[in-house]
Design an enzyme around this catalytic site. Structure first.
Site: not given
Ligand code: NAD
Length: 545
Positions: A191, A216, A269-271, A273, A297, A331, A427
């Site tokens: 998440s 996680k 999370g991010s695209t 990752v 997502e 997001c 973004e």
């Molecule tokens: P992030 O990708 O940095 O982190 C998301 C999760 O992935 C965290 O738990 C993080 O610890 C984990 N992560 C980081 N590196 C990783 C790796 N190498 N392998 C596996 N997991 C890893 O994103 P964030 O900063 O927490 O959230 C913001 C991002 O999430 C933005 O890009 C936003 O657009 C996106 N988001 C999308 C939606 C949607 O529904 N489309 C909703 C909320 C957030």
């Protein structure tokens, strides 16, 4: 646990969206929340891993801080070691058979209980944790860590029931059935920091369908994740169904994605990752027992496009609410706006007047409309974009940052004449809206620009009073957003009303909080039972004339 010994076909309690409380001065919810915030400021829990129901303190710890007061530690949390990740896999495997054998209504009962606990006694705790840990204002916390979670839990139960009702027809003499089995492997739920509700939904949607999970959470949202987990345990979630494993994302992920029993990933999370995980899963394909479900997502570059017939006042409000609420860290947050020349002076002046009134600061002060951005990394990234804008565009409002006590970035409105300027394409994930002003005569051309400018396709909106213009936008932007709004800002999706998710680089569009999402966590088994099997092998056509 044994199943509820009922022979009745159980009817679900009615499901409606959780009402949003106002927290206006004098209300009981305001008094309760203020008291909980004050207490939580001094608590600082020591957050363990929870594997198979057991709390594990590894001694390798990190400190969580308030984004708006980065010197203030809100919690200490323990980080998973490789052996803990392996233990989490084992715990989820050990719990799966029993959990999958529960009647689905009993699994649903856990989530319905959790929803009521959150609606009542846990509401102030989860909202306070989200305000302190993620710097949300009271309203942003309420719609996330109270209402959206409650809605996810209650509506998913209803959607699961609808899915289970989907059964094949049966010819005479037979009975055909679909058995919706949970996946034969654990689901890895990862998440992001920005919605407590996403953390609550990612492990529980697969769990409802009979899967066991390894969750996680983001380290930057650990406080609210911890209280969410405790609530679920209080609601009766059995040990091993959700194994809570915070820590280094890459190490944890590498171990989980290399395991034979990896059944699927539920990611937000991010695209970048998500793409890296997809690659790893592809490379590991020879390892797995089953083809894993990959649900993610991801990022967005959400747009507003106004037609000359739009109401300028409504457009300006959409820019301010859509762009700056929760510091632009949704997001779905509006980050690029396309406004016709004829409307621009009024839209701009109205937006600037509102921005000038925005108060930013500690969410403990309920007069603030904005808090801080999540951490130093985000602050530095956004500051980089602001520096670029000062050189290459016009900063109409904001543009400043201050990290003295917290990670504060001013609500910023930028204007550019270059439709491919990077602030219109990438973004940023901060309170930054970039406007491009187009010639009124170039409406259709502008719609094409909106469609082609960024790789994402999460949310977007059109403002127009002319219905033909709305039809143009529907046609030209059909693939530009998974959630599309007409005369409304592109944020604020509500479970059950606007199922959420985007396409292109914004994710697999499995629509969190909908039946579509739940289908990803089941592997259907088709069963045909014949009542009286034939005992003669010859068919009638084979008989003599
Ligand atoms: P992030 O990708 O940095 O982190 C998301 C999760 O992935 C965290 O738990 C993080 O610890 C984990 N992560 C980081 N590196 C990783 C790796 N190498 N392998 C596996 N997991 C890893 O994103 P964030 O900063 O927490 O959230 C913001 C991002 O999430 C933005 O890009 C936003 O657009 C996106 N988001 C999308 C939606 C949607 O529904 N489309 C909703 C909320 C957030």
């Amino acid at each position: 646990m044994s199943s509820f010994p009922s022979t009745g076909i159980r009817r679900l309690p009615p499901t409606v969206n959780e009402p949003i409380k106002s927290y206006a001065p004098g209300t009981p919810e305001r008094a309760e929340l203020k008291a909980r915030l004050a207490a939580m400021e001094t608590e600082c829990p020591d957050i363990p891993l929870v594997i198979g129901g057991k709390e594990i303190r590894t001694g390798i710890t990190s400190k969580a801080t308030s984004p708006h007061k980065h010197g203030h530690v809100t919690a200490t949390w323990h980080r998973a070691r490789p052996e803990d990740v392996h233990a989490a896999i084992k715990a989820s495997n050990d719990a799966r058979k029993e959990w999958a054998s529960w009647k689905w209504e009993d699994r649903a009962g856990v989530l319905l209980t959790a929803a009521d606990l959150l609606s009542g006694p846990h509401r102030a705790t989860l909202n306070a944790a989200t305000m302190l840990g993620q710097s949300k204002t009271v309203f942003q916390a309420e719609i996330d860590s109270a209402c959206e979670i409650i809605d996810f839990w209650r509506f998913n139960v209803q959607f699961a029931e609808q899915l289970f009702h989907e059964q094949p027809i049966s010819g005479p003499g037979m009975w055909n059935q679909t058995d919706y089995r949970g996946l034969e492997g654990f689901v890895y739920a990862i998440s992001p920091f920005n919605f407590t509700a996403i953390g609550a939904n990612l492990p529980t949607a697969p769990a409802l369908m009979g899967c066991t999970t390894v969750w996680k959470p983001a380290g930057t949202a650990i406080l609210s994740a911890w209280y969410t987990l405790q609530l679920l345990h209080e609601a009766g979630m059995p040990p091993g169904v959700i194994n809570f494993v915070p820590g280094d994302a890459a190490t944890i992920t590498d171990i989980l994605l290399a395991d034979r029993d990896f059944g699927g990933v539920h990611f937000t999370g991010s695209t970048a990752v998500f793409n890296s995980m997809w690659k790893t899963i592809g490379a590991n394909m020879g390892t797995y027992k089953s083809y894993p479900r990959i649900v993610g997502e991801t990022g967005g570059k959400d747009f507003l496009v106004a037609h000359p017939s739009a109401d300028a006042a409504a457009v300006a409000v959409a820019i301010v609410r859509g762009g700056y609420e929760y510091q632009g860290q949704k997001c779905s947050a509006l980050s690029r706006a396309y406004i016709p020349k004829s409307l621009w002076p009024e839209v701009r002046d109205r937006a600037l007047a509102m921005i000038a009134e925005i108060k930013m600061g500690d969410p403990n002060d309920f007069r603030n409309f904005m808090g801080a951005v999540i951490d130093k990394k985000a602050y530095t990234r956004i500051a980089g974009y602001l520096a670029d804008a000062k050189k290459n565009a016009t900063v109409l409002a904001g543009g400043g940052c201050d990290d003295t006590t917290g990670w504060f970035v001013q609500p910023t409105l930028i204007q550019t004449d270059d439709p491919s300027y990077r602030l219109l394409c990438e973004e940023i994930f901060g309170p930054v809206v970039t406007a491009y002003v187009y010639d009124d005569a170039k409406w259709l051309e502008t719609l094409q620009t909106v469609d082609q400018t960024s790789p994402y396709a999460l949310t977007g909106c059109v403002f127009a009073r002319d219905k033909d213009a709305v039809a143009d936008a529907h046609r030209e932007l059909r693939n530009a957003a998974g959630n599309f709004y007409v005369n409304d800002k592109p944020t604020g999706a509500t479970v059950g009303q606007q199922p959420f998710g985007g396409a292109r680089a914004s994710g697999t569009n499995d629509k969190a909080g909908s039946k579509l999402n739940l289908t990803r966590w089941v592997s259907a088994r088709t069963v045909k039972e014949t009542f009286v099997p034939p005992v003669e092998w010859r068919y009638p056509f084979m008989s003599a004339e």
